[in-house]
Design a protein around this motif. Structure first.
Motif, PDB file in Angstrom:
ATOM      1  N   TYR A  44       0.843  -1.187   0.000  1.00  0.00           N
ATOM      2  CA  TYR A  44       0.000   0.000   0.000  1.00  0.00           C
ATOM      3  C   TYR A  44       0.886   1.248   0.000  1.00  0.00           C
ATOM      4  CZ  TYR A  44       1.141   0.463   4.939  1.00  0.00           C
ATOM      5  OH  TYR A  44       1.821   0.615   6.116  1.00  0.00           O
ATOM      6  N   GLN A  46       2.228   4.490   1.450  1.00  0.00           N
ATOM      7  CA  GLN A  46       2.330   5.125   2.759  1.00  0.00           C
ATOM      8  C   GLN A  46       2.301   6.634   2.560  1.00  0.00           C
ATOM      9  OE1 GLN A  46       5.759   4.079   5.033  1.00  0.00           O
ATOM     10  NE2 GLN A  46       4.948   4.964   6.892  1.00  0.00           N
ATOM     11  N   ASP A  47       1.259   7.253   3.074  1.00  0.00           N
ATOM     12  CA  ASP A  47       1.106   8.699   2.966  1.00  0.00           C
ATOM     13  C   ASP A  47       0.577   9.225   4.288  1.00  0.00           C
ATOM     14  OD1 ASP A  47      -1.497   7.837   2.936  1.00  0.00           O
ATOM     15  OD2 ASP A  47      -1.994   8.648   0.982  1.00  0.00           O
ATOM     16  N   HIS A  50      -1.897   6.909   6.127  1.00  0.00           N
ATOM     17  CA  HIS A  50      -1.411   5.623   6.641  1.00  0.00           C
ATOM     18  C   HIS A  50      -0.080   5.880   7.363  1.00  0.00           C
ATOM     19  CE1 HIS A  50      -3.959   4.702   3.188  1.00  0.00           C
ATOM     20  NE2 HIS A  50      -4.274   3.601   3.841  1.00  0.00           N
ATOM     21  N   ASP A  52       2.148   4.414   9.826  1.00  0.00           N
ATOM     22  CA  ASP A  52       3.245   3.453   9.792  1.00  0.00           C
ATOM     23  C   ASP A  52       2.653   2.045   9.787  1.00  0.00           C
ATOM     24  OD1 ASP A  52       3.717   2.414  12.951  1.00  0.00           O
ATOM     25  OD2 ASP A  52       2.614   4.276  12.674  1.00  0.00           O
ATOM     26  N   PRO A  53       3.424   1.062   9.325  1.00  0.00           N
ATOM     27  CA  PRO A  53       2.881  -0.305   9.221  1.00  0.00           C
ATOM     28  C   PRO A  53       2.333  -0.874  10.532  1.00  0.00           C
ATOM     29  CG  PRO A  53       4.895  -0.136   7.957  1.00  0.00           C
ATOM     30  CD  PRO A  53       4.760   1.160   8.725  1.00  0.00           C
ATOM     31  N   VAL A  56      -1.152   0.560  11.031  1.00  0.00           N
ATOM     32  CA  VAL A  56      -2.059  -0.003  10.033  1.00  0.00           C
ATOM     33  C   VAL A  56      -2.409  -1.440  10.403  1.00  0.00           C
ATOM     34  CG1 VAL A  56      -2.297  -0.669   7.609  1.00  0.00           C
ATOM     35  CG2 VAL A  56      -1.251   1.518   8.200  1.00  0.00           C
ATOM     36  N   ALA A  71       4.820  -1.129   3.122  1.00  0.00           N
ATOM     37  CA  ALA A  71       4.530   0.273   2.815  1.00  0.00           C
ATOM     38  C   ALA A  71       5.431   0.724   1.667  1.00  0.00           C
ATOM     39  CB  ALA A  71       4.769   1.138   4.046  1.00  0.00           C
TER      40      ALA A  71
END
Length: 89
Positions: A44, A46-47, A50, A52-53, A56, A71
């Motif tokens: 996905y 990462q912006d 979102h 950080d992993p 999420v 990410a």
């Protein structure tokens, strides 16, 4: 986890960080497949939506061990494959 069933999912956003039909469908489909013991690699963008992993993973997938998040940094150049998505933001 079943090593015979591995899929890659590419998405712009994940629910609940990005709200929309395809984001929710992607998140719920990934959860379903993970519960069916399919190893899911989710890529996905990462912006700002979102963070950080880890955030999420906790919000979207909880403790499902067969979901692997990847990410991808948002592209910086204006002309790239799919640039029309970027210009719509």
């Amino acid at each position: 986890m079943n090593d015979d069933h591995v899929i890659a999912i590419f998405t712009e956003g994940l629910y609940p960080f990005a709200v929309g039909g395809i984001q929710k469908f992607t998140t719920l489909s990934t959860k379903y497949l993970a519960h069916e013991r399919v190893s899911c690699h989710v890529f996905y963008i990462q912006d700002r939506r979102h963070p950080d992993p880890a955030s999420v993973r906790q919000a979207a997938f909880g403790e499902l061990p067969s979901v692997f998040l990847h990410a991808v940094a948002q592209p910086r150049r204006f002309y790239f494959p799919g640039h029309y998505y970027f210009t719509c933001w």
